[in-house]
Design a protein around this motif. Sequence first.
Motif, PDB file in Angstrom:
ATOM      1  N   UNK A 104      55.038 -12.437 -30.420  1.00  0.00           N
ATOM      2  CA  UNK A 104      55.061 -12.409 -28.960  1.00  0.00           C
ATOM      3  C   UNK A 104      53.652 -12.573 -28.421  1.00  0.00           C
ATOM      4  N   UNK A 105      53.574 -13.095 -27.216  1.00  0.00           N
ATOM      5  CA  UNK A 105      52.307 -13.433 -26.577  1.00  0.00           C
ATOM      6  C   UNK A 105      52.210 -12.723 -25.236  1.00  0.00           C
ATOM      7  N   UNK A 106      51.064 -12.122 -24.965  1.00  0.00           N
ATOM      8  CA  UNK A 106      50.761 -11.603 -23.633  1.00  0.00           C
ATOM      9  C   UNK A 106      49.883 -12.644 -22.947  1.00  0.00           C
ATOM     10  N   UNK A 107      50.318 -13.104 -21.773  1.00  0.00           N
ATOM     11  CA  UNK A 107      49.616 -14.196 -21.092  1.00  0.00           C
ATOM     12  C   UNK A 107      49.515 -13.920 -19.606  1.00  0.00           C
ATOM     13  N   UNK A 108      48.561 -14.580 -18.968  1.00  0.00           N
ATOM     14  CA  UNK A 108      48.466 -14.519 -17.513  1.00  0.00           C
ATOM     15  C   UNK A 108      49.373 -15.587 -16.922  1.00  0.00           C
ATOM     16  N   UNK A 109      49.888 -15.322 -15.724  1.00  0.00           N
ATOM     17  CA  UNK A 109      50.785 -16.251 -15.043  1.00  0.00           C
ATOM     18  C   UNK A 109      50.145 -16.719 -13.738  1.00  0.00           C
ATOM     19  N   UNK A 110      50.462 -17.944 -13.311  1.00  0.00           N
ATOM     20  CA  UNK A 110      49.897 -18.461 -12.060  1.00  0.00           C
ATOM     21  C   UNK A 110      50.672 -18.051 -10.819  1.00  0.00           C
ATOM     22  N   UNK A 111      51.616 -17.123 -10.949  1.00  0.00           N
ATOM     23  CA  UNK A 111      52.430 -16.722  -9.795  1.00  0.00           C
ATOM     24  C   UNK A 111      51.536 -16.160  -8.687  1.00  0.00           C
TER      25      UNK A 111
END
Length: 227
Positions: A104-111
């Motif tokens: 699994x990956x923790x990522x930033x979102x552009x929302x």
Amino acid sequence: MSTFDMGQQPPPIEAAPPRSYELILPPGWVRIPLRKGTKEALEKILFSHMGQVPEGIPRDDAMRFRLDMRRQLERQARAAKRNGGLDLYLPVLPRGGIFLMASFIVAELPIGQVHAAPPQAVITQLANEDVPGGTATKVDVAGAPALRRDYGSTLEEEKPSPSAKTVQQVALPTRRVDYVIPVPDDPGRWISINFSTPGDGDIDSEFTDVLVELFDAVVATFKWSYE
């Protein structure tokens, strides 16, 4: 623990946003940071965490197995970083003589980076969107509203061609679970926790469900850190 620093100053608001997050990992799982320290983490995994190999692999092939695993980890890390990843998590020790195929990956979102919207409104909109072959539900993560999506997908994986010394792309069915989480006291900033596994080849099997339950249990330990 992962530092949640994406190269921008916190907004001038009274309540300070978190600087990092914390997760409790199952035995045998490791974190690979994607913004810095990736190479060092991979070296540590190769020489420290991968002393065991699956049953059936001869001792003479152990180093080749580790090097193949290293190349796979590097590919996963590069792909995760390109998609805005902060950290990559995956199992590196065998359980019951086999290696689990999951990560699994923790990522930033552009929302909301251009026009910040109230988190509840964004979560409601996402929950109402159609998820082909899956579901989207509102959940709580770290005591705050978040979104959970559970669906089937395909994963492109490199496989040697049986008829030539070439590599071909093979689409594997995968089970995916995504959590979408707003960063508290920091309008417009969101993160996602994205899990994927082919399970035992059947993405709806009891074994695959157990892996999903394991991931959900990990997310249940998620908390923000303000240090």
